[in-house]
Enzyme design. Structure first.
Site, PDB file in Angstrom:
ATOM      1  CG  HIS A 305       3.874   1.941   0.983  1.00  0.00           C
ATOM      2  ND1 HIS A 305       2.763   1.136   1.112  1.00  0.00           N
ATOM      3  CD2 HIS A 305       4.827   1.190   0.377  1.00  0.00           C
ATOM      4  CE1 HIS A 305       3.044  -0.065   0.597  1.00  0.00           C
ATOM      5  NE2 HIS A 305       4.280  -0.061   0.160  1.00  0.00           N
ATOM      6  CG  ASP A 362       9.814   0.613  -3.395  1.00  0.00           C
ATOM      7  OD1 ASP A 362      10.216  -0.535  -3.600  1.00  0.00           O
ATOM      8  OD2 ASP A 362       8.621   0.883  -3.216  1.00  0.00           O
TER       9      ASP A 362
END
Length: 427
Positions: A305, A362
């Protein structure tokens, strides 16, 4: 204020105050830099620049911490509801029972859309991307709700905020229905915020739709986990648009447009596409080897991330939710088996552990949404639905900030210096 920072420019030394927040790194206040030195800072992407003061969300990427108004995201996702989190972000504190009941009632009474908007949908092609529809319809809301566009009136600002939070599920569900050629369903005031959205999306007028409580809880968690994420690209876009005095509906439409970008809101769709590409669990080692190969452009989507250099705290909740949904819906798709085994192998692989490439939110959310029945084109629309809460809370905070100014980033100019115009016949 805890200290000062010294800057030396062209032999001139200037002191700047160092500001300390309630938690997180200190910041150097350079608001007078240009006036005092005639220079700017250069920070592409504003990755080292605090553009505002905010009391909404705090992220510590190194430690894997995400707090909303001080509450850890894991506690909120496990124990709270999306409506509670919405109230918290808007008002600063968790609601009491009476406050939550009143808030739920207010949101429920704003879920219907103006009937003329059904005609507005028919101006789009049937194969229009839901995000294109969302941009258009949300931007058009200002043409229908003139009584809540005066940003100087706190009451109108709150009415607009409630309308946006309430109407976004209806707008998103209608975008889906339009794309598959099914009739729009009006909201059902007896259902929860998330249950109502599921019914408007998957229900049909010919039969009763029964909300699956496991699916409802999973989607509610996904909404909580996407509600706000500090000053990301779309939130910064909403604030920048709002700084000009634009109406709230236009500001949120701007945020939706920014979120549509694949580098921002499309990550869960990319992760699911990668799982489809892998196809079968036995092919996982091949793709892990490719991800490690510096000469291979393949990347494991849904891992790592931009902010979190540790485990994404939102992913911890999603990890558990994936298994609950799979069990409830009796999922046996090999793509989902790929997801579970890829997660297990990556978490044990030294390469991914050393580089801190852990599964992020995600990776899991796309898998869950697909299992529930959403097409990939709806993933970003669902993200926008949830993030609307954060956007309106950030917009309200910005409008109420006495130090708020119209956004005006500066630049490092590298074009031609001044030159004289030459008539076309002499060039």
């Amino acid at each position: 204020m805890s200290d000062t920072a010294k800057l030396q420019v062209a032999g001139k030394e200037v002191d700047y105050p160092v500001l300390t927040g309630s938690v997180g790194p200190d910041v150097v206040d350079i608001r007078k830099l240009y006036a005092q030195t005639g220079t700017f800072t250069y920070d592409p992407g504003f990755t080292s620049t605090a553009s505002c003061e905010s009391g909404l969300t705090y992220i510590d990427g190194d430690e894997g911490v995400l707090l909303h108004r001080g509450y850890p995201i894991g506690q909120l996702a496990e124990q709270s509801s999306f409506m509670e989190v919405a109230y918290l972000l808007l008002n600063g504190e968790l609601p009491g029972k009476d406050e939550l009941d009143k808030f739920n009632n207010t949101i429920t009474r704003h879920t219907m859309l103006h009937e003329q908007l059904a005609t507005f949908y028919r101006g789009f092609r049937r194969d229009a991307h839901p995000m294109a529809v969302m941009c258009g319809v949300v931007g058009a809301l200002s043409a229908f709700y003139h009584d809540s566009t005066d940003i100087t009136d706190p009451k109108q600002r709150m009415i607009a905020s409630h309308r946006l939070i309430a109407k976004m599920p209806t707008i998103a569900a209608m975008a889906y229905k339009y794309s598959v050629g099914q009739p729009f369903l009006y909201p059902d005031n007896s259902l929860s915020y998330t249950g109502n959205f599921l019914r408007m999306t998957f229900g049909v007028p010919a039969e009763e739709y029964v909300v699956n409580p496991v699916v409802e809880k999973a989607l509610d968690r996904i909404f909580i986990l996407h509600a706000d994420h500090e000053q990301n690209a779309s939130t910064s876009t909403v604030r920048l648009a709002g700084s000009s005095g634009a109406n709230p509906f236009a500001c949120i439409a701007a945020g939706i447009a920014c979120l549509w970008g694949p580098a921002h809101g499309g990550a869960n769709e990319a992760a699911l596409n990668m799982l489809h590409e892998i196809g079968r669990p036995e092919r996982i080692p091949e793709f892990i080897a490719r991800a490690k190969d510096k000469n291979d452009p393949f990347r494991l989507m849904g891992f790592g991330h931009r902010v979190y250099k540790n485990y994404d705290p939102r992913a911890t909740v999603m990890q558990k939710t994936v298994r609950e949904v799979f069990k409830e819906l009796n999922v046996s798709d090999p793509v989902f088996e790929v997801a579970l085994q890829l997660e297990e192998m990556a978490l044990k692989d030294d390469y991914f552990v050393e580089k801190k490439l852990f599964p992020n939110v995600d990776f899991y959310s796309g898998v869950i949404l697909s299992a529930i029945g959403f097409p990939t084109t709806m993933f970003t629309a669902l993200f926008a639905l949830a993030r609307t809460v954060g956007w309106v809370a950030q917009w309200n905070e910005m409008i109420s900030d006495p130090e708020q100014k119209i956004g005006r980033p500066r630049q490092l100019y590298t074009g031609p210096v001044q030159r004289d115009y030459v008539p076309v016949d002499k060039r």
